[in-house]
Write a protein that holds these residues in place. Structure first.
Motif, PDB file in Angstrom:
ATOM      1  N   HIS A 114     -70.306  59.798  -1.419  1.00 51.11           N
ATOM      2  CA  HIS A 114     -69.107  60.094  -0.621  1.00 51.11           C
ATOM      3  C   HIS A 114     -67.809  59.895  -1.429  1.00 51.11           C
ATOM      4  O   HIS A 114     -66.856  60.674  -1.293  1.00 51.11           O
ATOM      5  CB  HIS A 114     -69.137  59.187   0.611  1.00 51.11           C
ATOM      6  N   HIS A 118     -64.904  62.730  -2.324  1.00 52.10           N
ATOM      7  CA  HIS A 118     -63.464  62.726  -2.048  1.00 52.10           C
ATOM      8  C   HIS A 118     -62.701  63.242  -3.268  1.00 52.10           C
ATOM      9  O   HIS A 118     -61.697  63.932  -3.140  1.00 52.10           O
ATOM     10  CB  HIS A 118     -62.985  61.304  -1.724  1.00 52.10           C
ATOM     11  N   SER A 142     -57.929  55.691   2.175  1.00 45.28           N
ATOM     12  CA  SER A 142     -58.250  56.059   3.563  1.00 45.28           C
ATOM     13  C   SER A 142     -58.451  54.799   4.381  1.00 45.28           C
ATOM     14  O   SER A 142     -58.138  53.692   3.933  1.00 45.28           O
ATOM     15  CB  SER A 142     -59.503  56.926   3.590  1.00 45.28           C
ATOM     16  N   HIS A 145     -61.445  53.270   2.330  1.00 42.36           N
ATOM     17  CA  HIS A 145     -61.446  53.110   0.871  1.00 42.36           C
ATOM     18  C   HIS A 145     -60.056  52.988   0.258  1.00 42.36           C
ATOM     19  O   HIS A 145     -59.102  53.555   0.764  1.00 42.36           O
ATOM     20  CB  HIS A 145     -62.119  54.288   0.160  1.00 42.36           C
ATOM     21  N   ASP A 309     -62.256  62.630   5.979  1.00 45.37           N
ATOM     22  CA  ASP A 309     -63.700  62.794   5.858  1.00 45.37           C
ATOM     23  C   ASP A 309     -64.105  64.184   6.346  1.00 45.37           C
ATOM     24  O   ASP A 309     -63.728  64.596   7.437  1.00 45.37           O
ATOM     25  CB  ASP A 309     -64.428  61.703   6.646  1.00 45.37           C
TER      26      ASP A 309
HETATM   27 ZN    ZN Z   1     -64.048  58.823   3.235  1.00 45.36          ZN
END
Ligand code: ZN
Ligand code: KG4
Length: 340
Positions: A114, A118, A142, A145, A309
Motif C-alpha cells: 500500500h 501511494h 494521511s 501514514h 486511499d
Molecule cells: Zn493510505
C-alpha cells in the motif's frame, strides 16, 4: 515501457475504503471507492466495523469497476490487491477476494504494498500530470501514514523518515475533535484556516532528531491550550475558530516543510512527490509551490482521486509488476505491518 494490451483489476481494502479499479496499460478506465460512513459516529475507524463493511461492499464495488471500464472479468490479465500494511481484518477481505478471483479466472495474482502504491500513483497516465524522474523524494501524508521515502526506482525505495507516534492526518483529526469538529476534521480545518491568522497562536514544534516525525505532543499542547483558554472564556473556540485552525495548520505544515528541507539537504534530491489524503491541504500545496521558488524544488501532487486511499494506485503497481512478471503465489497472506 513496452506497450502491450494489459487489463489489470486493482483491489484496495487496507483501512476504511473498499475500492476497485481497472487499468488498461498505464491508463485508468475506472476507479470506484465505497467510503464507510459508519466510522464518523465514532470519531475514528473501528476495525471490526471496517472489516464487515468491506465484506458487504467488495462484490458490488468490483462489479462497478468492471462495468465502468466496460470490460468482462474474462478480459482481465491479472488481479492486484493490497497485501499490507493496514488493518488485518480489512486486508483479509481484499486478499481472499483477489485470490479467489484470480484462481477462478486462472490468471496471475499480484500482491501490492500500500505504501509503495501511494508513491507509484504518480506513474498513472493522466493528462496534465507529470511523472517524477528517479531519484525523487516521496512524502506520504494521511490519516494512517507519515513517511519520507527515497525512491531510486519503481521498486527500490528506502524509508528515510517516519512518524514515531501519530500520523499527520491524525494530528488534524484529533485537533479538530478538541475543537468540536466532525471526523475527519482535516478538510474543515483547511477551510476554516483560510480566513484565519496563522500566527495568532503559537504552538511549539516537537523536537525529533533526523527525518522522523512526532505529532502526539502537539495534540496534547493544543488540548491544554484550549482547556486553559475556555476556562477563562467559555466562547473562546467560537470567537477564534479561524485563527485557531490557521495556527494549527501553520504549525503542522511547518513541521512537514522543515523535514523536507532537511531531507533535500541530506540526499541532494530536490524532486518531491506527495501523496495521501493530507496532500489535499491547501497550505501544504502552497508551501511546496513556495519551495520551488525558495529552494529550487520541483514538486509533484497527484490528481486528488489518486491521492487518498484508492485502487487505481494498486492497479498501476499491478501493471508495473505484471510487466516484470512479478506474481504472487496462491499461499500469499495479508501482512498488517508490511514494510516498504
Ligand atoms: Zn493510505
Ligand atoms: O488518504 P486518506 O483518505 O486515508 C488514510 O488515512 O489513509 O487520508 C485521510 C486523512 C484524514 O486524516 C483527513 O483529515 C486528512 O487526510 N485530510 C486533510 C485534508 N483532506 C483530507 N487534512 C488536511 N487538509 C485537508 N484538506
Amino acid at each position: 515501457m513496452a506497450k502491450q494490451n494489459i487489463y489489470i483489476l486493482g483491489i484496495e481494502s487496507s483501512c476504511d475504503d473498499t475500492a476497485a479499479s481497472v487499468i488498461y496499460n498505464g491508463k485508468i478506465l475506472s476507479n470506484v471507492v465505497a467510503n464507510q460512513k459508519i466510522h464518523q459516529e465514532y470519531g475514528g475507524v473501528v476495525p471490526e466495523l471496517a472489516s464487515r463493511a468491506h465484506q458487504q461492499n467488495i462484490v458490488p464495488v468490483v462489479h462497478q469497476a468492471l462495468q465502468k471500464a466496460n470490460i468482462k472479468k474474462e478480459q482481465l490479465n491479472a488481479v492486484a490487491f493490497t497485501r499490507g500494511p493496514g488493518l488485518m481484518g480489512s486486508l483479509l477481505v481484499g486478499t481472499s477476494f483477489a485470490k479467489s478471483l484470480a484462481y477462478g479466472l486462472n490468471i496471475p495474482l499480484i500482491d501490492v504494498n500500500h505504501m509503495q502504491a501511494h508513491i507509484l500513483a504518480h506513474f498513472i497516465d493522466e493528462e496534465g500530470f507529470d511523472k517524477p524522474e528517479f531519484p525523487f523524494l516521496a512524502m506520504t501524508i494521511s490519516g494512517g501514514h507519515t513517511q519520507i521515502v527515497k525512491v531510486k526506482n519503481y521498486f527500490n525505495m528506502e524509508v528515510i523518515g517516519e512518524t514515531i507516534d501519530d500520523a499527520v492526518g491524525e494530528a488534524f483529526d484529533k485537533s479538530g475533535k478538541i475543537l468540536g469538529l466532525n471526523y475527519p476534521a482535516g478538510p474543515e480545518i483547511d477551510k476554516l484556516a483560510q480566513l484565519g491568522n496563522p500566527k495568532a497562536f503559537k504552538f511549539t514544534k516537537p523536537k525529533v532528531d533526523g527525518l522522523n516525525f512526532s505529532f502526539s505532543g502537539l495534540k496534547t499542547a493544543i488540548l491544554y491550550f484550549i482547556q486553559r483558554e475556555v476556562k477563562a472564556n467559555p466562547n473562546f473556540i467560537d470567537e477564534n475558530l479561524n485563527d485557531i485552525c490557521a495556527s494549527i495548520q501553520y504549525t503542522i505544515i511547518g513541521i512537514l516543510i522543515d523535514k523536507l528541507k532537511l531531507a533535500t539537504k541530506q540526499t541532494g534530491i530536490k524532486q518531491i512527490a506527495i501523496g495521501g489524503g493530507v496532500s489535499a491541504n491547501s497550505g501544504i500545496r502552497q508551501a511546496l509551490k513556495d519551495g520551488e521558488q525558495k529552494y529550487g524544488w520541483k514538486s509533484y501532487i497527484p490528481k486528488f482521486e489518486f491521492t487518498t486511499d484508492n485502487a487505481a494506485m494498486i492497479a498501476i503497481v499491478g501493471y508495473l509488476k505484471y510487466l516484470d512478471k512479478d506474481f504472487a503465489e496462491q499461499d500469499v497472506t495479508a501482512s498488517a505491518r508490511l514494510k516498504i
